[in-house]
Enzyme design. Structure first.
Site, PDB file in Angstrom:
ATOM      1  N   TYR A  64     -43.216  84.479  38.946  1.00 39.33           N
ATOM      2  CA  TYR A  64     -42.251  83.626  38.242  1.00 39.33           C
ATOM      3  C   TYR A  64     -41.305  84.446  37.359  1.00 39.33           C
ATOM      4  O   TYR A  64     -40.082  84.333  37.448  1.00 39.33           O
ATOM      5  CB  TYR A  64     -43.021  82.585  37.422  1.00 39.33           C
ATOM      6  CG  TYR A  64     -42.137  81.692  36.589  1.00 39.33           C
ATOM      7  CD1 TYR A  64     -41.471  80.610  37.154  1.00 39.33           C
ATOM      8  CD2 TYR A  64     -41.967  81.937  35.227  1.00 39.33           C
ATOM      9  CE1 TYR A  64     -40.655  79.785  36.380  1.00 39.33           C
ATOM     10  CE2 TYR A  64     -41.159  81.115  34.453  1.00 39.33           C
ATOM     11  CZ  TYR A  64     -40.506  80.051  35.030  1.00 39.33           C
ATOM     12  OH  TYR A  64     -39.698  79.246  34.255  1.00 39.33           O
ATOM     13  N   GLN A  65     -41.871  85.288  36.506  1.00 43.40           N
ATOM     14  CA  GLN A  65     -41.035  86.017  35.520  1.00 43.40           C
ATOM     15  C   GLN A  65     -40.097  86.994  36.215  1.00 43.40           C
ATOM     16  O   GLN A  65     -38.949  87.137  35.810  1.00 43.40           O
ATOM     17  CB  GLN A  65     -41.895  86.806  34.521  1.00 43.40           C
ATOM     18  CG  GLN A  65     -43.198  86.186  34.163  1.00 43.40           C
ATOM     19  CD  GLN A  65     -43.127  85.238  32.995  1.00 43.40           C
ATOM     20  OE1 GLN A  65     -42.037  84.822  32.581  1.00 43.40           O
ATOM     21  NE2 GLN A  65     -44.273  84.882  32.465  1.00 43.40           N
ATOM     22  N   ASP A  89     -43.358  83.155  25.649  1.00 41.66           N
ATOM     23  CA  ASP A  89     -44.435  84.101  25.956  1.00 41.66           C
ATOM     24  C   ASP A  89     -43.920  85.542  26.016  1.00 41.66           C
ATOM     25  O   ASP A  89     -44.700  86.481  25.906  1.00 41.66           O
ATOM     26  CB  ASP A  89     -45.097  83.715  27.289  1.00 41.66           C
ATOM     27  CG  ASP A  89     -44.075  83.503  28.377  1.00 41.66           C
ATOM     28  OD1 ASP A  89     -43.552  84.497  28.900  1.00 41.66           O
ATOM     29  OD2 ASP A  89     -43.766  82.335  28.696  1.00 41.66           O
ATOM     30  N   ALA A 141     -33.135  74.747  21.795  1.00 44.47           N
ATOM     31  CA  ALA A 141     -32.066  75.391  22.556  1.00 44.47           C
ATOM     32  C   ALA A 141     -30.847  74.494  22.719  1.00 44.47           C
ATOM     33  O   ALA A 141     -29.727  74.979  22.896  1.00 44.47           O
ATOM     34  CB  ALA A 141     -32.587  75.812  23.921  1.00 44.47           C
ATOM     35  N   ASP A 159     -35.866  79.324  31.000  1.00 39.55           N
ATOM     36  CA  ASP A 159     -37.293  79.397  31.315  1.00 39.55           C
ATOM     37  C   ASP A 159     -37.965  78.335  30.455  1.00 39.55           C
ATOM     38  O   ASP A 159     -38.642  78.635  29.488  1.00 39.55           O
ATOM     39  CB  ASP A 159     -37.802  80.799  30.951  1.00 39.55           C
ATOM     40  CG  ASP A 159     -39.303  80.927  31.098  1.00 39.55           C
ATOM     41  OD1 ASP A 159     -39.899  80.125  31.845  1.00 39.55           O
ATOM     42  OD2 ASP A 159     -39.885  81.813  30.459  1.00 39.55           O
ATOM     43  N   TYR A 228     -48.841  77.011  39.995  1.00 34.54           N
ATOM     44  CA  TYR A 228     -47.934  75.902  39.681  1.00 34.54           C
ATOM     45  C   TYR A 228     -48.205  74.774  40.682  1.00 34.54           C
ATOM     46  O   TYR A 228     -48.595  75.043  41.821  1.00 34.54           O
ATOM     47  CB  TYR A 228     -46.463  76.343  39.730  1.00 34.54           C
ATOM     48  CG  TYR A 228     -46.007  77.146  38.533  1.00 34.54           C
ATOM     49  CD1 TYR A 228     -46.718  77.138  37.333  1.00 34.54           C
ATOM     50  CD2 TYR A 228     -44.844  77.913  38.581  1.00 34.54           C
ATOM     51  CE1 TYR A 228     -46.294  77.875  36.233  1.00 34.54           C
ATOM     52  CE2 TYR A 228     -44.414  78.656  37.486  1.00 34.54           C
ATOM     53  CZ  TYR A 228     -45.147  78.630  36.314  1.00 34.54           C
ATOM     54  OH  TYR A 228     -44.727  79.350  35.240  1.00 34.54           O
TER      55      TYR A 228
HETATM   56  N1  AAT Z   1     -42.705  81.816  31.049  1.00 36.46           N
HETATM   57  C1  AAT Z   1     -43.603  80.735  30.954  1.00 36.46           C
HETATM   58  C2  AAT Z   1     -43.124  79.539  31.522  1.00 36.46           C
HETATM   59  C3  AAT Z   1     -42.620  78.465  30.924  1.00 36.46           C
HETATM   60  S1  AAT Z   1     -42.575  78.437  29.244  1.00 36.46           S
HETATM   61  C4  AAT Z   1     -41.502  77.213  28.724  1.00 36.46           C
HETATM   62  C5  AAT Z   1     -41.199  77.326  27.218  1.00 36.46           C
HETATM   63  O1  AAT Z   1     -40.075  76.490  26.929  1.00 36.46           O
HETATM   64  C6  AAT Z   1     -42.324  76.880  26.286  1.00 36.46           C
HETATM   65  O2  AAT Z   1     -42.710  77.949  25.480  1.00 36.46           O
HETATM   66  C7  AAT Z   1     -41.693  75.736  25.464  1.00 36.46           C
HETATM   67  O3  AAT Z   1     -42.134  75.699  24.127  1.00 36.46           O
HETATM   68  C8  AAT Z   1     -40.199  76.070  25.576  1.00 36.46           C
HETATM   69  N2  AAT Z   1     -39.288  74.928  25.332  1.00 36.46           N
HETATM   70  C9  AAT Z   1     -39.431  73.643  25.730  1.00 36.46           C
HETATM   71  N3  AAT Z   1     -38.410  72.901  25.292  1.00 36.46           N
HETATM   72  C10 AAT Z   1     -37.569  73.720  24.608  1.00 36.46           C
HETATM   73  C11 AAT Z   1     -36.340  73.517  23.904  1.00 36.46           C
HETATM   74  N4  AAT Z   1     -35.769  72.315  23.816  1.00 36.46           N
HETATM   75  N5  AAT Z   1     -35.753  74.599  23.316  1.00 36.46           N
HETATM   76  C12 AAT Z   1     -36.328  75.825  23.390  1.00 36.46           C
HETATM   77  N6  AAT Z   1     -37.491  76.060  24.030  1.00 36.46           N
HETATM   78  C13 AAT Z   1     -38.113  75.031  24.634  1.00 36.46           C
HETATM   79  C14 AAT Z   1     -42.144  77.387  31.814  1.00 36.46           C
HETATM   80  C15 AAT Z   1     -43.118  77.085  32.911  1.00 36.46           C
HETATM   81  C16 AAT Z   1     -42.606  76.120  33.920  1.00 36.46           C
HETATM   82  C17 AAT Z   1     -43.733  75.369  34.560  1.00 36.46           C
HETATM   83  C18 AAT Z   1     -43.296  74.695  35.783  1.00 36.46           C
HETATM   84  N7  AAT Z   1     -44.207  73.647  36.170  1.00 36.46           N
END
Ligand code: AAT
Length: 292
Positions: A64-65, A89, A141, A159, A228
């Site tokens: 993913y990353q 993360d 965000a 992400d 996932y």
């Molecule tokens: N790299 C790991 C995968 C992720 S993390 C998604 C991150 O988005 C979380 O840490 C969450 O706190 C952040 N997030 C959610 N909403 C907002 C927002 N409005 N503003 C900023 N950050 C936010 C994603 C995995 C995807 C899984 C797919 N099924």
């Protein structure tokens, strides 16, 4: 002897349940935004779960990353300014660090607890925060992008979590409009875009919003991520009006980015062949989202 399993049950994947065997629960707290759980699994290493949805496991986070980062960064020459939305993360930051052309990275993550938990339990991801080019903003965000200067970024990577909870507005048109504004002409967006098996309609909606909002090309790519739901995850790639971007054939191949491949952490999933292959779409998806 049957050890404990964690079951993942969610309206985003109705009619099925996913489960992972647990060795030990390491952390479980409610933040201001969501429930944060970390456990040691039997076969996937440590797992980070937010509101009952797997965000990453140590075994397959690389797919993913690496994909969400290098698909956009390898598609334009010499990317310099990058914004990461979510990604608390640090894994995407770790991948951006491979690109020596990048001189400035903003990250806007809403939940400080995710960052703290990652620093404690996922040092191989949180290492991304140590890059001196990184500027961390803890906040929503949506608001961050409203205030972002026009044309500031070459690349924006969204992400973010699934569109339930704090990420709800991140799939709506006003959000994409603020992204298009914050990108320079010919800049690119890479947005996490769910599973083609489970969320075809959501993908269709996101693609049509992106087609209206971004005047350059709009593409869908996907990769295998076993933990996932349905085992795949997709990405929408969009370019703003400007120098045309050929997403399928990387103009800035990773193999030529100085230090990217011979980095102290090897790439585990991404290479230029995987990049191009990710844009090959199954017949049903092409039909349903009318991607040609
Ligand atoms: N790299 C790991 C995968 C992720 S993390 C998604 C991150 O988005 C979380 O840490 C969450 O706190 C952040 N997030 C959610 N909403 C907002 C927002 N409005 N503003 C900023 N950050 C936010 C994603 C995995 C995807 C899984 C797919 N099924």
């Amino acid at each position: 002897k049957c050890r404990k399993m964690v079951y993942f049950n969610n309206p985003m994947w109705p009619g099925e349940v996913h489960s992972i065997k647990v060795e030990k629960i390491l952390y479980k707290e409610k933040s201001e935004y969501q429930e944060v759980l970390v456990f040691e699994s039997s076969t996937y290493g440590k797992v980070l779960v937010l509101d009952g949805i797997v965000q990453l496991t140590e075994k397959d986070e690389c797919a993913y990353q690496e994909m969400i980062t290098h698909l956009p960064l390898c598609s334009i020459p010499s990317p310099k300014r990058v914004l990461v939305v979510g990604g608390g993360d640090g894994g995407v930051l770790r991948e951006i660090s491979r690109h020596s052309s990048v001189d400035y990275i903003d990250i806007c993550e809403i939940d400080k607890m995710v960052i703290d938990v990652s620093r404690k339990f996922f040092p191989e991801l949180a290492v991304g925060f140590e890059d001196p080019r990184v500027h961390l903003h803890v906040g929503d965000a949506i608001e961050f992008l409203r205030q972002a200067p026009e044309g500031k970024y070459d690349v924006i990577i969204v992400d973010s979590s699934d569109p339930v909870g704090p990420a709800q507005e991140l799939v709506e048109k006003p959000f994409f409009e603020t992204i298009a504004r914050a990108l320079r002409p010919g800049g690119v967006l890479c947005n996490m875009a769910e599973s083609m098996w489970l969320h075809t309609h959501l993908i269709e909606d996101m693609i049509s919003i992106c087609r209206e909002t971004f005047k350059g090309s709009v593409h869908y790519a996907w990769a295998s991520v076993p933990t996932y739901p349905s085992g795949v995850i997709g990405f929408i790639l969009c370019a703003t009006e400007g120098p045309p971007v050929d997403f399928v054939n990387p103009i800035n191949p990773i193999e030529k980015v100085e230090g990217a491949v011979n980095h102290k952490r090897e790439l585990r999933f991404y290479n230029s062949e995987v990049h191009s292959a990710a844009f090959a779409l199954p017949a049903f998806l092409k039909r349903e989202v009318s991607l040609l």
